[in-house]
Write a protein that holds these residues in place. Structure first.
Motif, PDB file in Angstrom:
ATOM      1  N   TRP A  78       0.838  -1.200   0.000  1.00 39.21           N
ATOM      2  CA  TRP A  78       0.000   0.000   0.000  1.00 39.21           C
ATOM      3  C   TRP A  78       0.875   1.255   0.000  1.00 39.21           C
ATOM      4  N   GLY A  79       0.653   2.094  -0.990  1.00 34.50           N
ATOM      5  CA  GLY A  79       1.350   3.371  -1.074  1.00 34.50           C
ATOM      6  C   GLY A  79       2.724   3.317  -1.706  1.00 34.50           C
ATOM      7  N   GLY A 137      -5.624  -0.147   8.684  1.00 36.15           N
ATOM      8  CA  GLY A 137      -6.594  -0.621   7.692  1.00 36.15           C
ATOM      9  C   GLY A 137      -6.945   0.411   6.641  1.00 36.15           C
ATOM     10  N   LEU A 138      -6.278   1.567   6.670  1.00 32.66           N
ATOM     11  CA  LEU A 138      -6.569   2.654   5.732  1.00 32.66           C
ATOM     12  C   LEU A 138      -5.558   2.633   4.596  1.00 32.66           C
ATOM     13  N   ASP A 139      -6.043   2.508   3.361  1.00 28.01           N
ATOM     14  CA  ASP A 139      -5.163   2.425   2.193  1.00 28.01           C
ATOM     15  C   ASP A 139      -4.879   3.823   1.652  1.00 28.01           C
ATOM     16  N   PRO A 140      -3.630   4.303   1.750  1.00 27.44           N
ATOM     17  CA  PRO A 140      -3.306   5.644   1.266  1.00 27.44           C
ATOM     18  C   PRO A 140      -2.866   5.684  -0.194  1.00 27.44           C
ATOM     19  N   SER A 141      -2.963   4.572  -0.918  1.00 31.10           N
ATOM     20  CA  SER A 141      -2.499   4.533  -2.304  1.00 31.10           C
ATOM     21  C   SER A 141      -3.211   5.584  -3.145  1.00 31.10           C
ATOM     22  N   ASN A 199      -6.506  10.156   4.043  1.00 25.90           N
ATOM     23  CA  ASN A 199      -5.827   8.862   3.956  1.00 25.90           C
ATOM     24  C   ASN A 199      -4.311   9.011   4.095  1.00 25.90           C
ATOM     25  N   LEU A 200      -3.760  10.078   3.509  1.00 29.86           N
ATOM     26  CA  LEU A 200      -2.315  10.296   3.604  1.00 29.86           C
ATOM     27  C   LEU A 200      -1.895  10.617   5.035  1.00 29.86           C
ATOM     28  N   GLY A 260      -3.114   7.169   7.218  1.00 28.35           N
ATOM     29  CA  GLY A 260      -2.671   5.897   6.676  1.00 28.35           C
ATOM     30  C   GLY A 260      -1.173   5.805   6.480  1.00 28.35           C
ATOM     31  N   ASP A 261      -0.435   6.740   7.053  1.00 26.20           N
ATOM     32  CA  ASP A 261       1.026   6.780   6.938  1.00 26.20           C
ATOM     33  C   ASP A 261       1.623   6.462   8.310  1.00 26.20           C
ATOM     34  N   ARG A 262       2.265   5.307   8.432  1.00 27.36           N
ATOM     35  CA  ARG A 262       2.854   4.912   9.718  1.00 27.36           C
ATOM     36  C   ARG A 262       3.937   5.885  10.159  1.00 27.36           C
TER      37      ARG A 262
END
Length: 687
Positions: free
Chosen positions: A100-101, A380-384, A565-566, A569-571
């Motif tokens: 993802w991403g 669980g959040l897709d930042p793609s 999301n960005l 969803g970004d660790r």
């Protein structure tokens, strides 16, 4: 001298044109488009051809998807991310969904694709109607009037383009296309009565395609994002380990080119010898190399890449001196983390509020700062990257482009001639033009040049002179290209994106009056047969802006969703308190940073600057002067685009109370020492 400099710039542009006949020009402008979209040659073979071969060979398809990084194992990530630094290509940011991403995966779909044949042909109108040529649409809907936004300046456009280049880039096929429609060519028909172009078509190559996320070749075509989707400084560092290695210098620095005019002045980007479209490549005015090829597309982007490269190197040198026991690798990784965090904070604390407005910032939980606590990373959040974001919604900034770029001196006086954009594409001369202020004059010019409104009015420099041969006055039309690109990607029409974003369904043009002006609706009626036919990009860019924002409701919805999301969803998001991204004191240092401070630290000749650089400077002081303090406790702007209670009068760059510097003390470490045979481990000062 100004006349001489302008003539030199013209000659440099002309030197890249070997001939002016139509046959060569078709090739030349197509080559320009390939360079501007930075074609990626994946593994020496065309992906679509490999997909077609893979239809008969599941093993080949599996091999292709493995090469693209679809099957990264979570257990591999846990081993490779022990130091908690992001990978170069974005993989393993999400430990449960490692791809993802990352760079090289398909663009996401918020709505299913709508290709003409359901698989990959250009998007078509419903009911068998033929969609008009996108050049005809551009001629009919788009004007070249200049409508300015009160209070805001051109830095909003330039920084927005920098963010766009950090998060998305879809490669196109390298085929040399003409006016024949074939497998990878989608030429734009030029009407016989076109008021400008005397050619049959605008040549255009299709975007490259990849298998879908499940590696299924029988599904409709998907396009890829060839860079990381995260706001991670890929504009500076690249989106692969090899690109990153090529851009690095010893000691944790980024490569640079010493200032050839005065070594005591700040450096330039290193020469980009591979960028064949740089008009100054064989002269003393080379284009600069950065993590993204588009750094050289126009002087504004080159200037912003330059100052962030300089800032990385300044921080790296300070960290190296502060922690002399660190090797170059640790210096680089820590500096990259700091610069990335600053980019994230500036984007959400300065750029997005003026673009989306306070209401959308609150609605999508985008506000940052001490008054808005971070709600936590969501695995669980897709930042793609969404296809609609990259191909239509975030291209709204093209309407903000001006024909001339203002240049000013240290006193913000326009003593230098402006740069004509049509002469400056992929041209390194303006950055090196010390007679007219060089990089300093370009960056400071952004702070005084008014911002163009996002609307149906575009500069002729992008609808007529894009990548033009100045002698023939012939170029490309960016509006037509953006619209055709949407059809290439199978984007559903504008009407369906309205519905996706919660706006009322419409069945006639006059029902668009909830978000569009009357003259805009009249222009759309002339261009399209039915309201259902309006292309996504066209419909989005011509919406009237929301109160206190620069964008209309549909663009605001899509941007708000993806920037959410960005963020969550970004660790490695700078506000994330879990793990070891940043310590609490380090996060506080980042929150005090502003783009004004970055500019103060990276220009050679600068005395004063407004604390909030996206707004023009106030004439008088009065109110809170530190934007770092104001933004931590206030929502902004108001419905009129103002910032009540804040003073944006210029102050000295030496005023660290108003424009705080980056406090690196939280990164200071105590070196490991030995006492009577026992070893004492390093301790971070702020823990």
């Amino acid at each position: 001298m100004r006349l001489v400099a302008r003539n030199i710039a013209l000659l440099i542009v002309v030197s890249g044109i070997l001939t002016h006949c139509y046959g060569y020009l078709v090739q030349h402008i197509q080559h320009q488009m390939r360079e501007s979209e930075s074609v990626m040659h994946w593994y020496g073979a065309d992906i679509k051809e490999r997909q077609e071969r893979s239809a008969q060979s599941p093993d080949d398809l599996r091999e292709l998807c493995e090469e693209l990084g679809y099957y990264i194992k979570p257990e591999t990530c846990r081993v490779s991310t022990l130091k908690n630094y992001p990978s170069a290509d974005g993989s393993c940011n999400n430990l449960l969904h490692p791809s993802w991403g990352k760079a090289g995966i398909p663009l996401r779909r918020y709505l299913p694709s709508e290709y003409g044949d359901g698989i990959g042909s250009l998007h078509e109108a419903e009911g068998g109607r033929k969609l008009p040529s996108t050049r005809k649409i551009s001629n009919t809907v788009v004007g070249n009037n200049s409508v300015l936004v009160p209070r805001l300046n051109a830095m909003a456009m330039q920084f927005g383009q920098l963010v766009d280049h950090d998060v998305g880039h879809a490669p196109i096929h390298p085929n040399m296309c003409g006016c024949e429609t074939k497998q990878h060519c989608i030429p734009i028909e030029v009407p016989a009565d076109d008021p400008i172009f005397r050619i049959r078509c605008i040549p255009l190559s299709r975007s490259k395609t990849v298998p879908g996320p499940e590696c299924d070749v029988d599904k409709p075509w998907e396009q890829m994002n060839q860079i990381t989707t995260f706001i991670d400084g890929s504009i500076l560092y690249g989106s692969s380990a090899s690109a990153q290695a090529d851009l690095r210098a010893p000691g944790g620095l980024l490569r640079f080119r010493q200032n050839p005019y005065n070594e005591s002045l700040k450096p330039f980007l290193p020469d980009d010898e591979e960028n064949v479209q740089c008009n100054g490549r064989d002269s003393e005015f080379p284009c600069g190399k950065a993590g993204d090829k588009r750094a050289a597309v126009q002087p504004g982007q080159s200037a912003l890449h330059t100052i962030f490269m300089r800032y990385h190197n300044q921080i790296a040198e300070q960290l190296s001196e502060m922690n002399s026991h660190w090797d170059g690798e640790q210096v680089f990784l820590e500096t990259r983390k700091i610069v990335t965090s600053i980019l994230q904070h500036i984007t959400y604390n300065e750029y997005l509020p003026v673009t989306l407005g306070a209401d959308l910032m609150r609605e999508h939980r985008l506000t940052v700062g001490s008054g808005n606590p971070y709600r936590g990373y969501r695995s669980g959040l897709d930042p793609s990257m969404p296809n609609i974001f990259a191909t239509a919604a975030f291209r709204m900034g093209h309407s903000q482009i001006s024909s001339n770029m203002t240049r000013v001196n240290v006193h913000y006086k326009e003593v230098y001639d402006p740069i004509q954009l049509r002469l400056a594409f992929f041209n390194g001369s303006a950055i090196h033009d010390v007679q007219n202020g060089g990089t300093d004059s370009i960056v400071l010019g952004m702070l005084v040049e008014p911002l163009e409104k996002i609307d149906r009015f575009f500069s002729e420099d992008v609808t007529r002179f894009l990548f033009a041969d100045p002698l023939n006055s012939f170029g490309l039309d960016l509006v037509a290209i953006n619209t055709q690109r949407g059809r290439d990607h199978g984007l559903p029409g504008y009407k369906k994106w309205r519905t996706f974003c919660g706006l009322p369904d419409v069945s006639s043009f006059h029902e668009l009056s909830d978000v569009m002006a009357t003259d805009t609706i009249d222009a759309l009626k002339k261009a399209y047969t039915h309201v259902d036919d309006i292309d996504a990009f066209i419909g989005m860019v011509v919406e009237e802006p929301i109160d206190g924002a620069l964008v209309g409701p549909t663009v605001g919805c899509i941007l708000g969703k993806h920037f959410y999301n960005l963020k969550f969803g970004d660790r490695f998001w700078y506000e994330n308190p879990t793990g070891t991204v940043l310590t609490p004191n380090q996060r506080e240092s980042i929150r005090r940073m502003t783009l004004a401070r970055v500019i103060c630290e990276t220009l050679d000749d600068i005395d004063t600057i407004q604390p909030f650089v996206f707004h023009v400077a106030d004439e008088k002081q009065g109110g809170i002067e530190s934007f770092a303090d104001y933004s931590a406790t206030h929502d902004y702007p108001d419905e009129a685009g103002g910032i009540p209670g804040f003073s944006n009068a210029r102050v000295s760059c030496k005023d660290l109370n108003t424009i705080p510097h980056l406090d690196l003390n939280p990164w200071r470490e105590i070196k490991e020492t030995s006492n009577c045979g026992s070893s004492k481990r390093e301790e971070k000062k702020d823990e």
